[in-house]
Structure formats: C-alpha cells, structure tokens
Write an enzyme that holds these catalytic residues in place. Sequence first.
Site, mmCIF file in Angstrom:
data_model
loop_
_atom_site.group_PDB
_atom_site.id
_atom_site.type_symbol
_atom_site.label_atom_id
_atom_site.label_comp_id
_atom_site.label_asym_id
_atom_site.label_seq_id
_atom_site.Cartn_x
_atom_site.Cartn_y
_atom_site.Cartn_z
ATOM 1 N N ASP A 74 41.903 33.677 34.410
ATOM 2 C CA ASP A 74 41.731 35.144 34.315
ATOM 3 C C ASP A 74 42.953 35.778 34.694
ATOM 4 O O ASP A 74 44.064 35.562 34.520
ATOM 5 C CB ASP A 74 40.329 35.807 34.533
ATOM 6 C CG ASP A 74 40.250 37.019 34.240
ATOM 7 O OD1 ASP A 74 39.805 37.778 33.210
ATOM 8 O OD2 ASP A 74 40.180 37.813 35.384
ATOM 9 N N TYR A 186 44.570 46.056 38.529
ATOM 10 C CA TYR A 186 44.747 46.611 37.321
ATOM 11 C C TYR A 186 45.686 47.812 37.040
ATOM 12 O O TYR A 186 45.966 48.183 36.073
ATOM 13 C CB TYR A 186 43.693 46.600 36.628
ATOM 14 C CG TYR A 186 42.817 45.271 36.349
ATOM 15 C CD1 TYR A 186 42.899 44.795 34.920
ATOM 16 C CD2 TYR A 186 41.929 44.705 37.384
ATOM 17 C CE1 TYR A 186 42.328 43.512 34.869
ATOM 18 C CE2 TYR A 186 41.365 43.727 37.020
ATOM 19 C CZ TYR A 186 41.395 42.950 35.745
ATOM 20 O OH TYR A 186 40.715 41.791 35.495
ATOM 21 N N HIS A 241 33.883 33.000 28.773
ATOM 22 C CA HIS A 241 35.030 33.249 29.569
ATOM 23 C C HIS A 241 35.224 32.389 30.928
ATOM 24 O O HIS A 241 36.401 32.294 31.586
ATOM 25 C CB HIS A 241 35.310 34.710 29.676
ATOM 26 C CG HIS A 241 36.362 35.327 30.514
ATOM 27 N ND1 HIS A 241 37.511 35.446 30.161
ATOM 28 C CD2 HIS A 241 36.318 35.730 31.839
ATOM 29 C CE1 HIS A 241 38.390 35.686 31.360
ATOM 30 N NE2 HIS A 241 37.728 35.975 32.261
#
EC number: 3.3.-.-
Length: 267
Positions: A74, A186, A241
């Site tokens: 990720d 982020y 995921h």
Amino acid sequence: MLLLHGFPEFWYSWRHQLREFKSEYRVVALDLRGYGETDAPIHRENYKLDCLITDIKDILDSLGYSKCVLIGHDWGGMIAWLIAICYPEMVMKLIVINFPHPNVFTEYILRHPVQLFKSSHYYFFQIPWFPEFMFSINDFKALKHLFTSHSTGIGRKGCRLTTEDLEAYIYVFSQPGALSGPINHYRNIFSCLPLKHHMVTIPTLLLWGEKDAFMEVEMAEVTKIYVKNYFRLTILSEVSHWLQQEQPDIVNKLIWTFLKEETRKKD
C-alpha cells in the site's frame, strides 16, 4: 529485509513475514514516520515523500547495511517504488504488494473515474483535522469497518483478524495524536508526483489481490512498462487489499520463490 507497511497499519501488519523470513534474513518491520512510537512532527511539510524516502535510507545505514531486500505494501509500496527509483544501489530485490508504479497510479487516476472514486480518501485527507475526527468517533468504528467489512476487510477466503489483532490496531491509533502523522503522509502527495526519472532497474515482484477495494487491477498490469529488469506479476483471485495478512502462506511462498530464483535483466 526491510518491510514498509501501509495505511492505516503499523509494523504489526508484517507479523507473518517476520516469523517466516527470519531464518535467512535480518528482518526489520518499520513503523513509518508518524506511526506508532516514531517521531511525529506536527507540520504536514515534515511528511513529504522525500523525507519518507530519506528515513528509509537513514535506517538502512544505521542498521549497518548498504543493500536490502525491500518489501512494501500500500503506501509503503509507494515509498518502496520511490526508493528503488531514487536509490537503486540500496535495493537487491523489490517486492511490492497492492500498489502500482507511482506514474501508473497518477496517470490512471486522472483517466479512470472508477479509480478516482476508489482513491477518494486521498482527497478527503486534504481536509484539516476532520479525517482524524471521523476515524476516531464511535470507538474507532471507521477503522474497524475498514479491516472487517465485507467490502473492504481482511479475510474473504483467508485469515481474518483476531480480536487481539484488531485490539492492537485500535491501541496504536487511539493514542493522542496518533492519526495525524499517518494522514499527513497523504497531505503532501499532490505536490510530489509524477516523477521525471521513473524507471525501475531492480528485479521486481508485484503481488496483487484481485478483490482490492482501493486499486484497479489493470494498474498492476501496466506497471511492467516501468521496470527495465526482471519483472513478475502475480494476481491472487478472490483476495483483498490486505494481501500479506489475508493469505500469508501463499504470499510467503511467492516471496521465497522470487528471492531464490536467478533474475536476469531484460535486454
């Protein structure tokens, strides 16, 4: 062997790999900057990608190594790709789980509304303080849902998080200010991508859960054009995921095979 976790995780997401690979490697699963008990600077500028890349370089140096097998999942996969691009001399072999080459990601998200929707949290996280609040209310209900729901959670056909596993995640992220550092990762991304020098010259294994709720599988297939070396893609059907936690035995076997095989650079 350095292991870089994703969001919202910490070193514990690699528990199955720590046990598996210690027989032949010194295995180090990091907490990325701002996670767990690492330093967590307040300002978002301290979480730019170049800072995160330098962190990994400094850690490898402090451990007394000049090269490593680098594995990322990720967001940790994003950092792993960037390290392989910026410091190829540091990486013997690159293994990335459920994150495409950064250029593929940025190009795909701009052209495909489905991926734009799946990556909507990237935009949500640009808002000050509110994302942290939403993750923490109702006893971290959103965090629990992320890991346990049918649509996004771990364990469609593999290992599920135990009560103790989930408690470990809640404990880490319930500490004062523990969500801001991870989300700040982020808050810098749009100022850093795409890359000008983007080719990877390291033997690379890309593992992908076909039922990833956050990433379109087509991005994995396009990634090969950015690897000017041996490249292998393995897509696991009906897997989410959270690949290395959901199917640890299969993932570990695939990694062992990649590590032990001779990999020759493409002509």
